[in-house]
Motif scaffolding. Structure first.
Motif, PDB file in Angstrom:
ATOM      1  N   ALA A   1      -5.368   2.082 -13.205  1.00  0.00           N
ATOM      2  CA  ALA A   1      -6.307   3.196 -13.313  1.00  0.00           C
ATOM      3  C   ALA A   1      -7.045   3.345 -11.982  1.00  0.00           C
ATOM      4  O   ALA A   1      -7.333   2.350 -11.304  1.00  0.00           O
ATOM      5  CB  ALA A   1      -7.303   2.922 -14.447  1.00  0.00           C
ATOM      6  N   GLU A   2      -7.376   4.584 -11.628  1.00  0.00           N
ATOM      7  CA  GLU A   2      -8.020   4.843 -10.334  1.00  0.00           C
ATOM      8  C   GLU A   2      -9.312   4.041 -10.178  1.00  0.00           C
ATOM      9  O   GLU A   2      -9.550   3.427  -9.134  1.00  0.00           O
ATOM     10  CB  GLU A   2      -8.301   6.346 -10.218  1.00  0.00           C
ATOM     11  N   GLU A   3     -10.144   3.996 -11.243  1.00  0.00           N
ATOM     12  CA  GLU A   3     -11.426   3.279 -11.146  1.00  0.00           C
ATOM     13  C   GLU A   3     -11.197   1.778 -10.965  1.00  0.00           C
ATOM     14  O   GLU A   3     -11.984   1.083 -10.338  1.00  0.00           O
ATOM     15  CB  GLU A   3     -12.294   3.465 -12.408  1.00  0.00           C
TER      16      GLU A   3
ATOM     17  N   GLU B   1       0.624  10.350 -12.474  1.00  0.00           N
ATOM     18  CA  GLU B   1       0.226  10.951 -11.195  1.00  0.00           C
ATOM     19  C   GLU B   1      -1.231  10.651 -10.876  1.00  0.00           C
ATOM     20  O   GLU B   1      -1.650  10.761  -9.731  1.00  0.00           O
ATOM     21  CB  GLU B   1       0.497  12.466 -11.191  1.00  0.00           C
ATOM     22  N   GLU B   2      -2.024  10.249 -11.889  1.00  0.00           N
ATOM     23  CA  GLU B   2      -3.439   9.952 -11.633  1.00  0.00           C
ATOM     24  C   GLU B   2      -3.659   8.469 -11.353  1.00  0.00           C
ATOM     25  O   GLU B   2      -4.767   8.063 -11.007  1.00  0.00           O
ATOM     26  CB  GLU B   2      -4.287  10.357 -12.850  1.00  0.00           C
ATOM     27  N   LEU B   3      -2.645   7.643 -11.549  1.00  0.00           N
ATOM     28  CA  LEU B   3      -2.815   6.200 -11.324  1.00  0.00           C
ATOM     29  C   LEU B   3      -2.766   5.899  -9.833  1.00  0.00           C
ATOM     30  O   LEU B   3      -2.310   6.709  -9.027  1.00  0.00           O
ATOM     31  CB  LEU B   3      -1.743   5.417 -12.076  1.00  0.00           C
ATOM     32  N   ARG B   4      -3.217   4.720  -9.477  1.00  0.00           N
ATOM     33  CA  ARG B   4      -3.278   4.356  -8.061  1.00  0.00           C
ATOM     34  C   ARG B   4      -2.564   3.029  -7.820  1.00  0.00           C
ATOM     35  O   ARG B   4      -2.584   2.120  -8.644  1.00  0.00           O
ATOM     36  CB  ARG B   4      -4.741   4.248  -7.600  1.00  0.00           C
ATOM     37  N   LEU B   5      -2.007   2.964  -6.624  1.00  0.00           N
ATOM     38  CA  LEU B   5      -1.239   1.797  -6.221  1.00  0.00           C
ATOM     39  C   LEU B   5      -2.201   0.652  -5.867  1.00  0.00           C
ATOM     40  O   LEU B   5      -3.001   0.772  -4.950  1.00  0.00           O
ATOM     41  CB  LEU B   5      -0.422   2.192  -4.994  1.00  0.00           C
ATOM     42  N   GLY B   6      -2.116  -0.446  -6.631  1.00  0.00           N
ATOM     43  CA  GLY B   6      -2.976  -1.591  -6.319  1.00  0.00           C
ATOM     44  C   GLY B   6      -2.268  -2.602  -5.443  1.00  0.00           C
ATOM     45  O   GLY B   6      -2.905  -3.390  -4.744  1.00  0.00           O
ATOM     46  N   ASP B   7      -0.942  -2.578  -5.479  1.00  0.00           N
ATOM     47  CA  ASP B   7      -0.167  -3.534  -4.677  1.00  0.00           C
ATOM     48  C   ASP B   7       1.249  -2.993  -4.559  1.00  0.00           C
ATOM     49  O   ASP B   7       1.806  -2.467  -5.513  1.00  0.00           O
ATOM     50  CB  ASP B   7      -0.119  -4.901  -5.371  1.00  0.00           C
ATOM     51  N   VAL B   8       1.816  -3.136  -3.369  1.00  0.00           N
ATOM     52  CA  VAL B   8       3.218  -2.779  -3.198  1.00  0.00           C
ATOM     53  C   VAL B   8       3.853  -3.814  -2.285  1.00  0.00           C
ATOM     54  O   VAL B   8       3.230  -4.280  -1.328  1.00  0.00           O
ATOM     55  CB  VAL B   8       3.373  -1.341  -2.646  1.00  0.00           C
ATOM     56  N   ARG B   9       5.059  -4.247  -2.625  1.00  0.00           N
ATOM     57  CA  ARG B   9       5.763  -5.235  -1.804  1.00  0.00           C
ATOM     58  C   ARG B   9       7.251  -4.950  -1.830  1.00  0.00           C
ATOM     59  O   ARG B   9       7.743  -4.257  -2.708  1.00  0.00           O
ATOM     60  CB  ARG B   9       5.430  -6.655  -2.240  1.00  0.00           C
ATOM     61  N   GLU B  10       7.934  -5.515  -0.866  1.00  0.00           N
ATOM     62  CA  GLU B  10       9.331  -5.163  -0.655  1.00  0.00           C
ATOM     63  C   GLU B  10      10.162  -6.438  -0.597  1.00  0.00           C
ATOM     64  O   GLU B  10       9.718  -7.444  -0.051  1.00  0.00           O
ATOM     65  CB  GLU B  10       9.396  -4.439   0.702  1.00  0.00           C
ATOM     66  N   TYR B  11      11.368  -6.389  -1.150  1.00  0.00           N
ATOM     67  CA  TYR B  11      12.251  -7.553  -1.169  1.00  0.00           C
ATOM     68  C   TYR B  11      13.612  -7.148  -0.595  1.00  0.00           C
ATOM     69  O   TYR B  11      14.125  -6.072  -0.909  1.00  0.00           O
ATOM     70  CB  TYR B  11      12.464  -8.056  -2.596  1.00  0.00           C
TER      71      TYR B  11
END
Ligand code: FES
Ligand code: FE2
Length: 375
Positions: free
Chosen positions: A306-308, A178-188
């Protein structure tokens, strides 16, 4: 191969696969909608992507469309994406509304809480009470930063569903997803049944042929296995490798909570029906499956860091490109399998699951129990 694995393989009784009809018949897909997708909790996306009141996610799944809306108090509410007047879709894509959702057809208007607040040219009280026509609700909960929805009237608690999963998601707390952050998201847009995508995820017999780059990093994959040893917690990477990239290394720091042992291990897991989580020490890749038709599935691939790492503008490219490469390799063979399974002899009988496909045999049993179609 170890002695334990040899012994297990010798004991294994080869199973027949799901049938071609289960992979391709629209009637089976229709039944799955009622027995699986309208009953179980399924994940719809990441909590962090809708932080402000009026931010919303829209996802189509198995004939339904769902809206999850951030509320002014910070909570989440879920609705069927269907107008109470004459059924129009309300929202087409994820985004933001200021205060209301207005139907594109006759402009009936709903608050962020789903209440019907305006019906232009139709006076409330004249014919009906607006309070009787809020948007139909769906239940919403979250775990590990993932938003889950459930369309049934009386579902098990989400935690109870997760607790019953063989891959034990409730033991993953130390990864603090829950503390991690999305760096990339893509859809297929994958032209294959959702279960073909699940089957493909649950075996690695295809890895040496389909994923030469990935197999070069994971010795178990190179020999067509999904795990180092029976019941081992993950797969050891080749010496010196700590990441899924072309070189096996990355410049990214480890995720918080990662142990020294985790640095050199990959873990994969699947939670029925639609979430897969892949853990490496510097990133977690997730897949969300949204069945659209018997032969079509929208797949979302997200990379969590990681968020940072995300906030600091680190170069995520080598990790993300590798994830996209492996995913794209998978979709190609899933689509090829889909084209094959509807041929007459396979549709009638199906294929086989040798020992290396044993997780598919387990999935078949769970699937047929949910469908009420025996073992
Ligand atoms: S269908 Fe939505 S306002 Fe008429
Ligand atoms: Fe694969």
């Amino acid at each position: 191969m170890s002695i334990v694995e040899d012994a297990r393989q010798a004991e294994y009784v080869m199973e027949s696969s799901l049938t071609g009809a289960e992979y391709s018949d629209p009637e089976v897909f229709h039944q799955e909608t009622g027995r699986i997708f309208r009953r179980r909790w399924f994940s719809i996306g990441r909590d962090e992507t809708i932080p402000a009141p009026g931010d919303y996610l829209v996802r189509d799944v198995a004939g339904d469309s769902i809206i999850v809306m951030r509320q002014p108090g910070g909570g989440l509410r879920g609705f069927f994406n269907t107008c109470r007047h004459r059924g129009s879709r309300l929202l087409e894509e994820s985004g933001h509304v200021d205060k209301v959702v207005k139907c594109p057809y006759h402009s009936w208007t709903y608050g962020l809480d789903g209440g019907l607040v305006a019906t232009p040219n139709v006076k409330s009280g004249e014919m009906f009470d607006r309070a009787d026509f809020p948007l139909w609700g769906v239940r919403v909960d979250s775990w590990g930063g993932f938003i889950f929805v459930n369309m049934s009237d009386d579902p098990l608690p989400l935690e109870q569903q997760l607790a019953a999963e063989p891959d034990e998601p409730l033991t993953f707390g130390r990864w603090r997803m829950e503390e991690l952050r999305l760096g990339d998201v893509r859809e297929y847009d994958v032209r294959a049944n959702w279960k073909i995508v699940v089957d493909n995820y649950n075996e690695c017999l295809h890895c040496p042929t389909v994923h030469p780059e990935l197999s070069a990093l994971v010795p178990a994959f190179k020999r067509g296995e999904v795990e180092d040893e029976p019941d081992s917690p993950g797969n050891r990477l080749i010496a010196g490798a700590t990441s899924f990239t072309m070189s096996g290394r990355s410049s990214l720091p480890p995720l918080p909570g990662v142990t020294d042992e985790d640095r050199h291990i990959y873990r994969g897991s699947y939670f029925l029906p639609n979430l897969m989580l892949n853990f490496t020490s510097d990133a977690i890749r997730y897949f969300l499956l949204f069945p659209i038709a018997a032969d079509r599935t929208t797949v979302v691939l997200g990379h969590l860091f990681a968020e940072e790492t995300v906030a600091g503008g680190a170069d995520l490219g080598e990790v993300v490109r590798f994830g996209d490469l492996v995913a794209t390799q998978d979709w190609r063979v899933c689509e090829s399998a889909q084209r094959g399974v509807s041929s007459m002899p396979f549709a009638a009988g199906g294929g086989v699951y040798p020992y290396q496909d044993r997780l598919l045999a387990d999935f078949k049993k769970r699937y047929r129990a949910m469908m009420g179609t025996g073992s």
